[in-house]
Write an enzyme that holds these catalytic residues in place. Structure first.
Site: not given
Ligand code: ARG
Length: 264
Positions: A156, A257
Site C-alpha cells: 500500500h 493503517c
C-alpha cells in the site's frame, strides 16, 4: 478508527501475515488503545466504527475509503476476505453525513491515496487498480499522481510514503518521507522532482512500517521502533511520538493503517 476486537491473522494477503503463528487479540486492543489515546490527547476528534466479527482486518480503517470535501469514495477490496468491509464502511459514512460514492473500480482507500496539500498521490501495483485513480480525479477534481509500487512488503502507498505536511501554510511547500526502493524508476523521478527535501527513510525503519505514520504537520505519530526516522523528524523540527503496534504489524499494518482521515 476501528477497535481490533476481532483482530487475528486468519489468511495471508501480504507477506507480513503468517496465519500459522499465534496472535494476541487483547494485546492488539491494548496497543490500539494507546494510539487512540494519543490522538485524543492531541485534540483530534476521533470517530469509531463498530468492528465486525469475521472481519479481522477491519482495524485497518485507512482502507475503508477516501474522504475529502465531505465526499466518501468507498473502497472495493482486492481480496475476497476483505470485500465485506467496503459496504460496512460506506454504511458508516452514509449514517454520519458524508456523501457516499460507490466505487466502480478496485481501490483500498487511504491505504493507497494520500492527500498532500492539493494533490492526491495514488499508489498501484498490488491493490488499488489504476482506473480507480481516474475515478478519484473525477470525483474530487484534484490532480492525481500515479505511483507504481514494486515491493510486495510495501503493498500500500501508506507503507512507503509518510505525508508530513498534509496542509502547509500558504507559501510553504508540503513535505513527505519515503522509501525509494518501494518504487519503480519513473515514480522515483516524480518523487525526487516534486519533493526535493523529502526525508529518505532507511530499510530498517521501513521494515517496522515506520513510514506508516500520521502527521498533523507538527506532531508525527510513528512506530516507536523507527529510530532513524524519529531522529530525522526531530532534526527537521517535527515532534515525533512513538507508539508500539507490534501486534497489528503481524497483519501488515501500523499507525496510518489504523487511521482514516475524515475531511469535511
Ligand atoms: N492485512 C491487511 C491487508 O493486507 C493490512 C492492511 C494495512 N493497511 C494499510 N493501510 N496499509 O490488507
Amino acid at each position: 478508527m476501528c477497535r481490533p476486537d476481532f483482530f487475528t491473522v486468519a489468511y495471508r494477503i501480504n507477506p507480513w501475515m503468517h496465519p500459522e503463528d499465534p496472535t494476541d487479540t487483547s494485546l492488539a486492543v491494548k496497543q490500539w488503545e494507546v494510539l487512540y489515546k494519543t490522538y485524543v490527547d492531541l485534540g483530534f476528534d476521533v470517530q469509531l466504527v463498530d468492528p465486525i466479527d469475521g472481519l479481522p482486518d477491519m482495524v485497518y480503517a485507512a482502507n475503508g475509503g477516501f474522504v475529502l470535501d465531505n465526499i466518501a469514495y468507498g473502497a472495493s477490496f482486492t481480496y475476497p476476505e476483505r470485500q465485506p468491509e467496503g459496504p460496512a464502511y460506506m454504511d458508516w459514512f452514509g449514517a454520519n453525513g458524508y456523501e457516499v460514492r460507490v466505487p466502480a473500480n478496485i481501490n483500498e482507500g487511504e491505504g493507497d491515496f494520500l492527500l498532500v496539500d492539493d494533490v492526491i498521490l495514488a499508489g498501484t501495483g498490488f491493490r488499488s487498480a489504476s482506473n480507480s485513480h481516474e475515478e478519484l480525479a473525477q470525483i474530487f477534481g484534484r490532480p492525481v499522481i500515479t505511483l507504481n509500487l514494486i515491493n510486495p512488503s510495501f503493498y500500500h502507498l501508506d507503507t512507503a510514503i509518510a505525508v508530513l505536511d498534509p496542509s502547509p501554510a500558504p507559501g510553504e511547500s508540503a513535505n513527505i518521507a519515503y522509501l525509494p526502493s518501494a518504487f519503480d524508476e519513473p515514480s522515483l523521478e516524480i518523487l525526487r522532482e516534486r519533493y526535493p527535501d523529502a526525508i529518505i527513510v532507511n530499510e530498517e525503519d521501513a521494515a517496522v512500517l515506520g513510514l506508516n505514520s500520521y502527521s498533523d504537520g507538527y506532531n508525527v505519530v510513528i512506530a516507536s521502533r523507527a529510530k532513524d526516522f524519529e531522529r530525522q523528524l526531530l532534526d527537521r523540527g517535527y515532534n515525533p511520538i512513538g507508539v508500539d503496534l507490534s501486534e497489528l504489524l503481524l497483519g501488515g499494518g501500523g499507525v496510518k493503517c489504523c487511521t482514516l482521515e475524515l475531511r469535511r
